[in-house]
Design a protein around this motif. Structure first.
Motif, PDB file in Angstrom:
ATOM      1  N   ALA A 301      -8.705   3.442   9.804  1.00  0.00           N
ATOM      2  CA  ALA A 301      -9.923   2.823  10.333  1.00  0.00           C
ATOM      3  C   ALA A 301      -9.774   1.317  10.482  1.00  0.00           C
ATOM      4  N   MET A 302      -9.257   0.640   9.455  1.00  0.00           N
ATOM      5  CA  MET A 302      -9.121  -0.811   9.532  1.00  0.00           C
ATOM      6  C   MET A 302      -8.014  -1.218  10.511  1.00  0.00           C
ATOM      7  N   THR A 303      -6.969  -0.417  10.604  1.00  0.00           N
ATOM      8  CA  THR A 303      -5.908  -0.711  11.572  1.00  0.00           C
ATOM      9  C   THR A 303      -6.456  -0.624  12.994  1.00  0.00           C
ATOM     10  N   VAL A 304      -7.237   0.414  13.269  1.00  0.00           N
ATOM     11  CA  VAL A 304      -7.862   0.549  14.587  1.00  0.00           C
ATOM     12  C   VAL A 304      -8.761  -0.647  14.868  1.00  0.00           C
ATOM     13  N   CYS A 357      -1.126   1.467  15.861  1.00  0.00           N
ATOM     14  CA  CYS A 357      -1.370   2.206  14.614  1.00  0.00           C
ATOM     15  C   CYS A 357      -0.068   2.755  14.040  1.00  0.00           C
ATOM     16  N   ALA A 358       0.808   3.239  14.919  1.00  0.00           N
ATOM     17  CA  ALA A 358       2.094   3.750  14.440  1.00  0.00           C
ATOM     18  C   ALA A 358       2.931   2.636  13.822  1.00  0.00           C
ATOM     19  N   ALA A 359       2.841   1.439  14.392  1.00  0.00           N
ATOM     20  CA  ALA A 359       3.651   0.324  13.910  1.00  0.00           C
ATOM     21  C   ALA A 359       3.086  -0.322  12.652  1.00  0.00           C
ATOM     22  N   PHE A 360       1.744  -0.369  12.537  1.00  0.00           N
ATOM     23  CA  PHE A 360       1.143  -1.167  11.469  1.00  0.00           C
ATOM     24  C   PHE A 360       0.219  -0.377  10.543  1.00  0.00           C
ATOM     25  N   GLY A 361       0.080   0.912  10.777  1.00  0.00           N
ATOM     26  CA  GLY A 361      -0.823   1.702   9.949  1.00  0.00           C
ATOM     27  C   GLY A 361      -0.430   1.767   8.493  1.00  0.00           C
ATOM     28  N   ALA A 362       0.854   1.633   8.197  1.00  0.00           N
ATOM     29  CA  ALA A 362       1.311   1.727   6.808  1.00  0.00           C
ATOM     30  C   ALA A 362       0.739   0.621   5.932  1.00  0.00           C
ATOM     31  N   TYR A 363       0.350  -0.513   6.527  1.00  0.00           N
ATOM     32  CA  TYR A 363      -0.206  -1.610   5.733  1.00  0.00           C
ATOM     33  C   TYR A 363      -1.581  -1.277   5.172  1.00  0.00           C
ATOM     34  N   GLU A 364      -2.228  -0.282   5.757  1.00  0.00           N
ATOM     35  CA  GLU A 364      -3.572   0.072   5.309  1.00  0.00           C
ATOM     36  C   GLU A 364      -3.564   1.122   4.208  1.00  0.00           C
ATOM     37  N   ARG A 365      -2.580   2.024   4.242  1.00  0.00           N
ATOM     38  CA  ARG A 365      -2.608   3.166   3.337  1.00  0.00           C
ATOM     39  C   ARG A 365      -2.235   2.763   1.922  1.00  0.00           C
ATOM     40  N   ARG A 366      -2.779   3.488   0.960  1.00  0.00           N
ATOM     41  CA  ARG A 366      -2.532   3.200  -0.448  1.00  0.00           C
ATOM     42  C   ARG A 366      -1.759   4.364  -1.064  1.00  0.00           C
ATOM     43  N   PRO A 367      -0.461   4.285  -1.161  1.00  0.00           N
ATOM     44  CA  PRO A 367       0.301   5.389  -1.715  1.00  0.00           C
ATOM     45  C   PRO A 367       0.221   5.490  -3.232  1.00  0.00           C
ATOM     46  N   ASP A 368      -0.349   4.422  -3.882  1.00  0.00           N
ATOM     47  CA  ASP A 368      -0.261   4.376  -5.330  1.00  0.00           C
ATOM     48  C   ASP A 368      -1.304   5.222  -6.044  1.00  0.00           C
ATOM     49  N   ARG A 369      -2.471   5.484  -5.402  1.00  0.00           N
ATOM     50  CA  ARG A 369      -3.449   6.306  -6.069  1.00  0.00           C
ATOM     51  C   ARG A 369      -4.298   7.008  -5.030  1.00  0.00           C
ATOM     52  N   LYS A 370      -4.796   8.174  -5.381  1.00  0.00           N
ATOM     53  CA  LYS A 370      -5.636   8.945  -4.468  1.00  0.00           C
ATOM     54  C   LYS A 370      -7.050   8.394  -4.488  1.00  0.00           C
TER      55      LYS A 370
END
Length: 375
Positions: A301-304, A357-370
């Motif tokens: 959402a924030m990447t978009v 989104c494909a290039a920069f979406g990873a900056y938004e996601r939080r892999p450390d906790r659900k």
């Protein structure tokens, strides 16, 4: 088979307590904002200089477009609802307020760093290769100006404990008093900036109240929709407020910059419509395919939000290099032909946004906790 596997994975990864209807409202709101910006923003090349133009200035009869796509109040409604629920859950777990706030706001600002870094390099490169400062300033402003939303949202998120107890009528009264002072009593125009916080606190408090006290969505929805629409019609028809619910270059008064009482009453009408839609959306989100689409939008959402203007600029620049001044892309938005041509460009903007989104979406996601709350 592969599509079925993806749907099952999305379904399995969704916490049972997550309110999918709120996620659907957020996805609709962000889609409205993006489409609205793409439809009312034109980059015009004039004597070697880039400037932003709006079809609403030349075609005021298109003001109803802003009524459909300016959905910021729904963002704040959902934000207050999710924030209040998440903060209450954190309290129940004994989690300190500071940790909750840090986790809640981290996703907002992590992708900002990527946008700022890319555009700092892009602006430097454009200036180095001879682009005019005015053109560079116009492009950078177009990209960075929507970030005011993140600052306001972070401030209201920090005020969630207050919003859980505050009635929306209190900030609504502040907005009304500010407008009376500005427009009725000849007060200083800087007073309007008080409304940047007060105006959006109204739907945020409304959402927090729905989460905390439990508001009958259908009854409240009809009251808000009809009352907000009637007040907005009165303010526009007899109060001298603009009909457009977005800023129009050259206009004497903007409903959004800073927010006015008309923008707030209109936002309350939107919140009423959102509450009426919430039940049907919750039922629709039981379908795995529908939920998977909404879940994917919410993951980015924030990447978009942060990159959709970059997508517009990229397509505009590539179009200029490929074919000169193209209708609906580089021309002044003065007639219906521009509108039809711009609608044809919207899918191209969408493809460019998917690339961002494909290039920069990873900056938004939080892999450390659900994420355990509803947002």
């Amino acid at each position: 088979m592969r599509d079925g596997t993806v749907l099952r994975r999305v379904e399995a990864a969704t916490p049972a307590e997550r309110d999918r209807g709120l996620d659907a409202l957020r996805a609709l709101a962000i889609g409205g904002v993006v489409l609205g910006h793409w439809l009312v923003t034109a980059l015009v090349f004039d004597s070697g200089t880039v400037r932003a133009a709006s079809p609403l200035r030349h075609l005021p009869e298109l003001a109803p477009v802003s009524w459909v796509f300016q959905a910021l109040a729904v963002f704040f409604l959902v934000g207050g609802w999710v924030g209040a629920r998440g903060q209450a859950a954190a309290q129940a777990r004994g989690e300190p307020y500071g940790r909750w706030l840090r986790d809640r706001t981290a996703r907002l600002f992590r992708p900002v760093a990527a946008v700022v870094a890319v555009w700092a390099m892009a602006a430097g490169a454009m200036l180095a290769y001879g682009a005019g400062p005015e053109s560079v300033r116009a492009l950078v402003k177009l990209v960075l100006s929507p970030m005011w939303f993140l600052v306001v949202f972070a401030v209201l998120t920090a005020a969630t404990p207050l919003a859980r107890r505050l009635h929306p009528a209190v900030p609504l009264a502040v907005v009304a008093c500010v407008d009376v002072a500005r427009f009725g009593l000849g007060g200083p125009q800087w007073l309007g900036w008080v409304n940047v916080a007060a105006a959006w606190l109204v739907p945020y408090c409304l959402g927090a109240g729905c989460a905390t006290r439990g508001v009958p969505a259908r009854a409240a929805g009809w009251w808000l929709l009809t009352g907000g629409a009637a007040v907005t019609a009165g303010l526009v028809g007899w109060g001298g407020y603009p009909a457009a619910m977005v800023g129009v270059p050259g206009a004497a008064v903007s409903n959004l910059d800073p927010p006015t009482l008309a923008a707030v009453s209109f936002g309350l009408a939107q919140c009423g419509a959102a509450l009426l839609l919430l039940g049907p959306l919750r039922r629709l989100m039981r379908r795995p395919a529908a939920w998977a689409g909404v879940a994917l939008v919410n993951l980015s959402a924030m990447t978009v939000f942060l990159w959709h203007q970059t997508a517009l600029i990229a397509v505009t620049a590539l179009g200029l290099l490929a074919g000169g001044a193209l209708p609906g892309l580089h021309t002044v938005p003065v007639d219906g032909g521009w509108v039809l041509a711009r609608l044809a460009w919207v899918p191209v903007f969408g493809l460019a946004l998917l690339g961002c989104c494909a290039a920069f979406g990873a900056y938004e996601r939080r892999p450390d906790r659900k994420r355990q709350d509803a947002g």
